[in-house]
Motif scaffolding. Structure first.
Motif, PDB file in Angstrom:
ATOM      1  N   ASN A 210       0.776  -1.230   0.194  1.00 22.99           N
ATOM      2  CA  ASN A 210      -0.013   0.096  -0.032  1.00 22.99           C
ATOM      3  C   ASN A 210       1.008   1.323  -0.017  1.00 22.99           C
ATOM      4  O   ASN A 210       0.484   2.328  -0.465  1.00 22.99           O
ATOM      5  N   MET A 211       1.848   1.360   0.771  1.00 20.95           N
ATOM      6  CA  MET A 211       2.612   2.424   0.747  1.00 20.95           C
ATOM      7  C   MET A 211       3.508   2.783  -0.449  1.00 20.95           C
ATOM      8  O   MET A 211       3.757   3.761  -1.125  1.00 20.95           O
ATOM      9  N   TYR A 212       3.994   1.289  -1.283  1.00 25.46           N
ATOM     10  CA  TYR A 212       4.439   1.768  -2.602  1.00 25.46           C
ATOM     11  C   TYR A 212       3.566   2.219  -3.850  1.00 25.46           C
ATOM     12  O   TYR A 212       3.695   3.198  -4.161  1.00 25.46           O
ATOM     13  N   LEU A 213       2.124   1.727  -3.805  1.00 25.54           N
ATOM     14  CA  LEU A 213       1.328   1.728  -4.988  1.00 25.54           C
ATOM     15  C   LEU A 213       0.514   3.147  -4.489  1.00 25.54           C
ATOM     16  O   LEU A 213       0.295   3.915  -5.395  1.00 25.54           O
ATOM     17  N   PHE A 214       0.387   3.286  -3.257  1.00 24.24           N
ATOM     18  CA  PHE A 214      -0.443   4.683  -3.030  1.00 24.24           C
ATOM     19  C   PHE A 214       0.003   5.908  -2.544  1.00 24.24           C
ATOM     20  O   PHE A 214      -0.280   6.995  -2.500  1.00 24.24           O
ATOM     21  N   ASN A 215       1.163   5.446  -1.655  1.00 25.70           N
ATOM     22  CA  ASN A 215       2.088   6.579  -1.157  1.00 25.70           C
ATOM     23  C   ASN A 215       3.444   6.911  -1.931  1.00 25.70           C
ATOM     24  O   ASN A 215       4.378   7.808  -1.497  1.00 25.70           O
ATOM     25  N   ASP A 216       3.776   6.230  -3.185  1.00 23.53           N
ATOM     26  CA  ASP A 216       4.848   6.323  -3.542  1.00 23.53           C
ATOM     27  C   ASP A 216       6.245   6.158  -3.157  1.00 23.53           C
ATOM     28  O   ASP A 216       7.259   6.883  -2.974  1.00 23.53           O
ATOM     29  N   SER A 217       6.148   5.141  -2.241  1.00 27.85           N
ATOM     30  CA  SER A 217       7.301   4.886  -1.349  1.00 27.85           C
ATOM     31  C   SER A 217       8.360   3.919  -2.104  1.00 27.85           C
ATOM     32  O   SER A 217       8.250   2.832  -2.319  1.00 27.85           O
ATOM     33  N   ARG A 218       9.534   4.506  -2.335  1.00 28.24           N
ATOM     34  CA  ARG A 218      10.360   4.012  -3.005  1.00 28.24           C
ATOM     35  C   ARG A 218      11.423   2.901  -2.233  1.00 28.24           C
ATOM     36  O   ARG A 218      11.835   1.885  -2.596  1.00 28.24           O
ATOM     37  N   ALA A 219      11.412   3.252  -0.978  1.00 27.68           N
ATOM     38  CA  ALA A 219      11.755   2.367   0.273  1.00 27.68           C
ATOM     39  C   ALA A 219      11.377   0.972   0.126  1.00 27.68           C
ATOM     40  O   ALA A 219      11.614  -0.227   0.056  1.00 27.68           O
ATOM     41  N   GLN A 220       9.940   1.064   0.032  1.00 24.04           N
ATOM     42  CA  GLN A 220       8.882  -0.084   0.216  1.00 24.04           C
ATOM     43  C   GLN A 220       8.841  -0.880  -1.357  1.00 24.04           C
ATOM     44  O   GLN A 220       8.833  -2.230  -1.333  1.00 24.04           O
ATOM     45  N   TYR A 221       9.327  -0.190  -1.999  1.00 21.37           N
ATOM     46  CA  TYR A 221       9.317  -0.849  -3.459  1.00 21.37           C
ATOM     47  C   TYR A 221      10.547  -1.797  -3.363  1.00 21.37           C
ATOM     48  O   TYR A 221      10.568  -2.837  -3.941  1.00 21.37           O
ATOM     49  N   LYS A 222      11.677  -1.347  -2.785  1.00 23.74           N
ATOM     50  CA  LYS A 222      12.754  -1.934  -2.623  1.00 23.74           C
ATOM     51  C   LYS A 222      12.743  -3.342  -2.091  1.00 23.74           C
ATOM     52  O   LYS A 222      13.169  -4.339  -2.214  1.00 23.74           O
ATOM     53  N   TRP A 223      11.941  -3.163  -1.131  1.00 21.61           N
ATOM     54  CA  TRP A 223      11.661  -4.510  -0.150  1.00 21.61           C
ATOM     55  C   TRP A 223      10.710  -5.302  -1.055  1.00 21.61           C
ATOM     56  O   TRP A 223      10.979  -6.705  -1.017  1.00 21.61           O
ATOM     57  N   LEU A 224       9.716  -4.978  -1.433  1.00 18.49           N
ATOM     58  CA  LEU A 224       8.808  -5.605  -2.473  1.00 18.49           C
ATOM     59  C   LEU A 224       9.417  -6.706  -3.599  1.00 18.49           C
ATOM     60  O   LEU A 224       9.240  -7.638  -3.642  1.00 18.49           O
ATOM     61  N   VAL A 225      10.410  -5.964  -4.367  1.00 23.80           N
ATOM     62  CA  VAL A 225      11.105  -6.683  -5.353  1.00 23.80           C
ATOM     63  C   VAL A 225      12.079  -7.855  -4.821  1.00 23.80           C
ATOM     64  O   VAL A 225      12.446  -8.405  -5.504  1.00 23.80           O
ATOM     65  N   ILE A 226      12.244  -7.749  -3.550  1.00 29.37           N
ATOM     66  CA  ILE A 226      13.328  -8.602  -2.841  1.00 29.37           C
ATOM     67  C   ILE A 226      12.338  -9.943  -2.269  1.00 29.37           C
ATOM     68  O   ILE A 226      12.623 -11.147  -2.330  1.00 29.37           O
ATOM     69  N   ASN A 227      11.391  -9.258  -1.568  1.00 31.02           N
ATOM     70  CA  ASN A 227      10.416 -10.210  -0.796  1.00 31.02           C
ATOM     71  C   ASN A 227       9.024 -10.595  -1.147  1.00 31.02           C
ATOM     72  O   ASN A 227       8.188 -11.465  -0.746  1.00 31.02           O
ATOM     73  N   ASP A 228       8.540  -9.778  -2.345  1.00 33.33           N
ATOM     74  CA  ASP A 228       7.071 -10.000  -2.895  1.00 33.33           C
ATOM     75  C   ASP A 228       6.894 -10.208  -4.502  1.00 33.33           C
ATOM     76  O   ASP A 228       6.403  -9.502  -5.125  1.00 33.33           O
ATOM     77  N   GLN A 229       8.063 -10.892  -4.870  1.00 33.71           N
ATOM     78  CA  GLN A 229       8.422 -10.886  -6.106  1.00 33.71           C
ATOM     79  C   GLN A 229       7.264 -11.337  -7.128  1.00 33.71           C
ATOM     80  O   GLN A 229       6.962 -10.812  -8.250  1.00 33.71           O
ATOM     81  N   TYR A 230       6.431 -12.302  -6.906  1.00 26.84           N
ATOM     82  CA  TYR A 230       5.205 -12.694  -7.533  1.00 26.84           C
ATOM     83  C   TYR A 230       4.173 -11.443  -7.757  1.00 26.84           C
ATOM     84  O   TYR A 230       3.763 -11.138  -8.931  1.00 26.84           O
ATOM     85  N   PHE A 231       3.906 -10.923  -6.717  1.00 24.18           N
ATOM     86  CA  PHE A 231       2.818  -9.749  -6.808  1.00 24.18           C
ATOM     87  C   PHE A 231       3.415  -8.475  -7.734  1.00 24.18           C
ATOM     88  O   PHE A 231       2.690  -8.306  -8.738  1.00 24.18           O
ATOM     89  N   MET A 232       4.650  -8.412  -7.661  1.00 24.26           N
ATOM     90  CA  MET A 232       5.248  -7.239  -8.396  1.00 24.26           C
ATOM     91  C   MET A 232       5.191  -7.527  -9.903  1.00 24.26           C
ATOM     92  O   MET A 232       5.090  -6.929 -10.719  1.00 24.26           O
ATOM     93  N   GLU A 233       5.617  -8.798 -10.075  1.00 18.52           N
ATOM     94  CA  GLU A 233       5.594  -9.091 -11.547  1.00 18.52           C
ATOM     95  C   GLU A 233       4.319  -9.256 -12.189  1.00 18.52           C
ATOM     96  O   GLU A 233       4.058  -8.930 -13.353  1.00 18.52           O
ATOM     97  N   ARG A 234       3.409  -9.753 -11.624  1.00 18.32           N
ATOM     98  CA  ARG A 234       1.842  -9.541 -11.831  1.00 18.32           C
ATOM     99  C   ARG A 234       1.456  -8.131 -12.333  1.00 18.32           C
ATOM    100  O   ARG A 234       0.614  -8.095 -13.189  1.00 18.32           O
ATOM    101  N   LEU A 235       1.874  -7.314 -11.448  1.00 17.95           N
ATOM    102  CA  LEU A 235       1.327  -5.826 -11.968  1.00 17.95           C
ATOM    103  C   LEU A 235       1.725  -5.598 -13.394  1.00 17.95           C
ATOM    104  O   LEU A 235       1.175  -5.157 -14.042  1.00 17.95           O
ATOM    105  N   VAL A 236       2.857  -5.877 -13.827  1.00 16.51           N
ATOM    106  CA  VAL A 236       3.209  -5.617 -15.288  1.00 16.51           C
ATOM    107  C   VAL A 236       2.731  -6.833 -16.056  1.00 16.51           C
ATOM    108  O   VAL A 236       2.096  -6.393 -17.185  1.00 16.51           O
ATOM    109  N   LYS A 237       2.842  -8.053 -15.868  1.00 16.05           N
ATOM    110  CA  LYS A 237       2.548  -9.225 -16.731  1.00 16.05           C
ATOM    111  C   LYS A 237       1.092  -9.368 -16.943  1.00 16.05           C
ATOM    112  O   LYS A 237       0.708  -9.752 -17.918  1.00 16.05           O
ATOM    113  N   ASN A 238       0.561  -9.305 -15.819  1.00 15.15           N
ATOM    114  CA  ASN A 238      -0.996  -9.483 -15.658  1.00 15.15           C
ATOM    115  C   ASN A 238      -2.028  -8.496 -16.232  1.00 15.15           C
ATOM    116  O   ASN A 238      -3.018  -8.453 -16.782  1.00 15.15           O
TER     117      ASN A 238
END
Length: 425
Positions: A210-238
């Motif tokens: 939520n902080m990445y998508l709606f608060n534009d948090s780049r710090a949380q983006y960095k956490w997500l691409v390490i720990n929540d890769q499936y979700f982040m890939e689906r944003l683009v690919k699905n």
């Protein structure tokens, strides 16, 4: 002395910056002790969930909208405790449309929208906790956040907040009978050895998304691409969310053409929307042009090879028919791919000649070529010129690659000789 002071100061500053970055990406994800208080609705639902134990294939407990409903205030409070700032309804609705291509109707009675990651066009809600057969999120209207459906023990330290329910679990049976009357083992929540760690991970994931998508948090983006890769890939690919160039770059660089799953590579370039229309990702082509540079030693040097492999997969109508593309859509995608690669043939900084426009000419029959003309070459500025120049390349790839007639006993004529035999009209 002065140099030692400067070195020491720089070390301290770098240490502080490092600590700040670490703290930003790994915030202490725990609700404050006073923020969550016992709630009767949660207590009732918790007892049901504890009675049946952790969800499993044999577990007869059916999760429902009520299981989600009672957790929403808790999830909202947890987000607040961890720094999430809800945005306005208008901003949230715009973001949801941009990211997930879903429209929130303010007049509808429902409190939630379900986004299915396995089938983005499926609109019915699935209240089973996420697993291999069900993966999706709920959009919480008006409170303006997204969440998985979490069983209560996955987000609350229930043994501290709901002592009575926890004591009842302590003496509950470790088996139950399934629909056929067979006794089945029950996995009690209290026996999960890493429940505390899973709870922390769930709360971190909730806050980070939520902080990445709606608060534009780049710090949380960095956490997500390490720990929540499936979700982040689906944003683009699905869902075709390509507006975040950093996310798009990350997905591109971890995606290679795989002959066993060729359609996955194509998701970088296009998505099929639920209204049946094909959406081409212009952002992908723009970013690839920045990533593909002369004499590159990184994995990006294989970009054109991956595109060529995917292009040839699409060119084979028999094996790519599962893509569910209309003739116009298929030709549009192939034309854009060929056009992108062909530009490097004319750029002196690159030593590239994939003969992609010639390959396109090979794959397109007379009806396909009429579609090209009728659609004005899909508005690609130099397409017509490059198409006309590629007649020799078509001859070459046909002879040497697709028909395989080249060899020690036969070589195609060179360009000069061939052009004498086939003068431009």
């Amino acid at each position: 002395m002065e140099n030692k002071f400067l070195v020491g100061l720089l070390f301290i500053l770098s240490f502080l910056v490092s600590c700040q970055e670490k703290k930003a990406g790994n915030i202490d994800i725990q609700p404050s002790k006073n923020s969550l208080k016992p709630d009767q609705d949660i207590n009732i639902m918790l007892k049901k969930q504890l009675e049946y134990g952790k969800p499993s294939f044999d577990n007869p407990y059916q999760y429902s909208e009520k299981d989600l409903d009672v957790t929403v205030p808790v999830l909202s409070q947890i987000l607040t405790d961890n720094g999430y700032k809800p945005i306005s309804n208008d901003e949230f609705n715009t973001k949801i449309k941009q990211i997930f291509n879903r429209i929130i109707d303010p007049k509808s009675a429902g409190s939630f929208l379900y986004v299915n990651f396995l089938d983005q066009c499926e609109r019915s809600s699935n209240y089973a906790p996420n697993d291999a057969e069900n993966n999706g999120i709920f959009i919480i209207k008006n409170l303006n956040f997204i969440t998985d459906l979490y069983p209560i023990p996955y987000i609350i330290d229930y043994q501290k907040l709901y002592n009575e329910a926890a004591q009842k679990e302590d003496i509950s049976s470790k088996t139950y009978k399934d629909a056929n009357g067979n006794e089945v083992k029950k996995y009690l929540w209290k026996d999960i050895s890493n429940l505390k760690e899973q709870r922390k991970k769930n709360i971190q994931t909730l806050a980070a998304r939520n902080m990445y998508l709606f608060n534009d948090s780049r710090a949380q983006y960095k956490w997500l691409v390490i720990n929540d890769q499936y979700f982040m890939e689906r944003l683009v690919k699905n869902f075709g969310y390509t507006e975040d160039s950093e996310l798009l770059k990350w997905v591109i660089e971890k995606t290679e053409f795989d002959k066993n799953n060729p359609s996955d590579y194509g998701k970088l370039f296009w998505t099929k929307e639920c209204n049946g229309n094909m959406k081409l990702h212009a952002d992908t082509f723009k970013l690839l042009q920045k990533l593909y540079i002369p004499n590159d030693s990184s994995e990006n040097r294989f970009i054109l090879d991956h595109i060529k492999d995917y292009f040839e997969y699409l060119g084979n109508k028999e094996i790519s028919q599962t893509e569910n593309l209309t003739p116009v859509e298929r030709i549009k995608i192939m034309s854009n791919l060929a056009y992108f690669v062909e530009q490097y043939k004319y750029d002196p900084k690159f030593n590239e000649d994939n003969k992609m426009m010639g390959r396109l000419r090979f794959f397109l029959g007379d009806k396909d070529r009429e579609i090209l003309k009728e659609n004005n070459y899909f508005g690609l500025p130099k397409f017509r010129e490059w198409w006309g120049n590629a007649d020799y390349d078509e001859y070459f790839v046909t002879q040497c690659e697709y028909e395989g007639t080249c060899g020690p006993d036969y070589q195609p004529v060179n360009y000069t000789e061939w052009r004498k035999q086939h003068p431009k009209k």
